[in-house]
Design an enzyme around this catalytic site. Structure first.
Site, PDB file in Angstrom:
ATOM      1  N   TYR A 188       9.481 -29.252  -0.961  1.00 54.14           N
ATOM      2  CA  TYR A 188      10.204 -28.556  -1.937  1.00 54.14           C
ATOM      3  C   TYR A 188      11.123 -27.517  -1.210  1.00 54.14           C
ATOM      4  CZ  TYR A 188      11.572 -24.976  -5.186  1.00 54.14           C
ATOM      5  OH  TYR A 188      12.167 -23.968  -5.530  1.00 54.14           O
ATOM      6  N   ASP A 243       7.235 -20.391  -2.324  1.00 51.05           N
ATOM      7  CA  ASP A 243       6.975 -21.186  -3.742  1.00 51.05           C
ATOM      8  C   ASP A 243       6.032 -22.558  -3.442  1.00 51.05           C
ATOM      9  OD1 ASP A 243       7.199 -22.504  -6.114  1.00 51.05           O
ATOM     10  OD2 ASP A 243       9.328 -22.404  -6.263  1.00 51.05           O
ATOM     11  N   HIS A 245       5.114 -24.634  -5.778  1.00 44.68           N
ATOM     12  CA  HIS A 245       5.755 -25.472  -6.606  1.00 44.68           C
ATOM     13  C   HIS A 245       4.780 -26.330  -7.114  1.00 44.68           C
ATOM     14  CE1 HIS A 245       9.988 -27.179  -7.785  1.00 44.68           C
ATOM     15  NE2 HIS A 245       9.901 -25.762  -8.096  1.00 44.68           N
ATOM     16  N   GLU A 372      15.831 -13.487  -8.958  1.00 43.07           N
ATOM     17  CA  GLU A 372      16.074 -14.532  -8.103  1.00 43.07           C
ATOM     18  C   GLU A 372      17.614 -14.833  -8.462  1.00 43.07           C
ATOM     19  OE1 GLU A 372      15.010 -19.459  -7.135  1.00 43.07           O
ATOM     20  OE2 GLU A 372      14.099 -18.523  -8.984  1.00 43.07           O
TER      21      GLU A 372
HETATM   22 CO    CO Z   1       9.307 -21.793  -8.314  1.00 45.15          CO
END
Ligand code: CO
Length: 436
Positions: A188, A243, A245, A372
């Site tokens: 990711y 992250d 994910h 973000e």
């Molecule tokens: Co995320």
């Protein structure tokens, strides 16, 4: 631009608005526009334009739901629009509730993304009627600018370190770091191997979903070493986050939250499927690593236990999927007494309209954490959209235009049609499907 200037600019363009809010304002048309400026892999945007009985008064919203774009467009056109025509666009909450109950079988990503697009367009209209930016209608600014972060991904520690240094040089105070795990060709938010990139391009050319192989074990063992490397090389004077994910098992999530504790993360994002509430409770007992969740939620009811049991520290709801500005403000308010902060989802695969909506809500809530923000908006995006939050020295901001402060060049958008680009199917080496 204040209301007087706005009215003058409309008059100059041949459009007149009455001095007071128009009486008997009605929704006359709801148009859905699917566009992929730049024809990119992640860039199909579903835009909603609501026109009113007042000439020249319209609003834009973003109903983009990556992976279901045409489903949302059709749902809007066939199942929601007839419920809006002739109704008063100023009654935002009324319309939100009307559209929520209209299909009877409610909620889910398609329905809620459609409502989100409508909600943003209605706030845009209300702002234009008032001659005020949406953040003013939400209570006004609580801060001058929004702390933001973006991502540095690499195939090894050195590549991530170089990315972090580049972003620090641009002024970023907080950076998301992602690294490949040994033996894996993708991951990711990390660059793919040459072979994986070719396989992905081949699948896209055939119009089918690419396959990527993932093993959580090497990843869980690698990640703490990345943070050890970065703290040694780039130092302590930068906030870092990561992250996951949701790509690990519940027990691996516990291991990770504890192993990362010494590195003082800003937050650890999407550590685990939000359904694994029991594990979140265990993690909170065992680790002080701050947790952020919410980007796959589709309404203010999702993740409620994570908030009321204070199992997370940041909410990351996507305003294009949870119900727009209206829901964003409600979620922030629910979180405020728990000391949970906002960090609205803001990747490149939601349109600049949602980025503007994110900013308006973020500017106006007391419990803002961070926003973000995607970087690298290309020229086709700037050709289609009149505004994107502006970045300077690690912060973003929006101007003082009425409404959301963004317009769409429809002729330009029509040059960039929908492009089928299926998301990858993630599998373990033995073939088991796994969360993306
Ligand atoms: Co995320």
């Amino acid at each position: 631009m204040n209301r007087r200037h706005f009215l003058a600019s409309l008059a100059a363009a041949g459009t007149q608005l009455p001095a007071a809010a128009p009486k008997n304002l009605k929704i006359t048309s709801v148009q859905v526009l699917v566009t992929n400026p730049g024809q990119t892999t992640n860039g199909n945007y579903v835009l909603v334009k609501i026109l009113t009985s007042e000439p020249g008064l319209y609003g834009w919203g973003d109903a983009t739901c990556t992976g279901s774009e045409l489903g949302v467009a059709k749902f809007l056109e066939e199942h929601l629009t007839p419920g809006m025509l002739g109704r008063d666009p100023m009654r935002i909450e009324d319309l939100w509730q009307t559209l929520f109950f209209l299909p009877y079988y409610r909620s889910g990503s398609v329905h809620m993304s459609a409502i989100s697009g409508v909600d943003m367009a209605l706030w845009d209209i209300k702002g234009k009627v008032a001659g005020l930016p949406v953040y003013e209608l939400l209570g006004g600014r609580v801060r001058d600018k929004l702390l933001t972060y973006t991502s540095a991904g690499g195939r090894n520690y050195q590549e991530v370190e170089e990315g972090v240094r580049r972003l620090m040089a641009r002024g970023y105070k907080v950076i998301k770091v992602q690294v490949s795990a040994p033996g894996l060709e993708s991951g990711y938010a990390v660059p793919q191997s040459d072979r994986q990139r070719a396989a992905t391009a081949q699948a896209h050319a055939e119009g089918v979903a690419p396959t990527e192989i993932w093993e959580p074990g090497p990843y869980v063992r690698t990640l703490p070493k990345l943070f050890e490397h970065l703290r040694k090389t780039v130092g302590e004077d930068i906030d870092l986050l990561h992250d996951v994910h949701e790509r690990v098992t519940p027990s691996q999530a516990i291991v990770l939250a504890k192993a990362l504790e010494p590195y003082g993360l800003f937050f650890l994002e999407d550590l685990l499927r939000p359904e694994n509430l029991d594990t979140f409770r265990i993690i909170r007992q065992q680790s002080s690593t701050p947790l952020a969740m919410g980007e796959i939620f589709t309404g203010q009811w999702d993740g409620l236990n994570l908030i009321t049991e204070h199992l997370i520290d940041y909410v990351r709801h996507d305003l294009a999927h949870v119900g727009g500005v209206t829901t964003g403000k409600k979620v922030a308010t629910m979180c405020e007494p728990y000391g949970i902060l906002t960090a609205w989802h803001g990747p490149g695969n939601i349109s600049p309209i949602t980025h503007m909506a994110n900013a308006h809500v973020s500017l106006s809530v007391p419990n803002f954490g961070i926003q973000e923000y995607a970087t690298g908006w290309g020229n086709p995006i700037r050709e289609v959209f009149s505004a994107i939050p502006t970045f300077a020295d690690g912060y973003v901001d929006v101007g003082d235009q009425p409404g959301l402060g963004i317009d769409v060049n429809e002729a330009a958008a029509k040059k960039y049609p929908y492009l089928r680009r299926l998301r990858p199917a993630i599998r373990r080496r033995d073939g088991t499907p796994w969360p993306y």
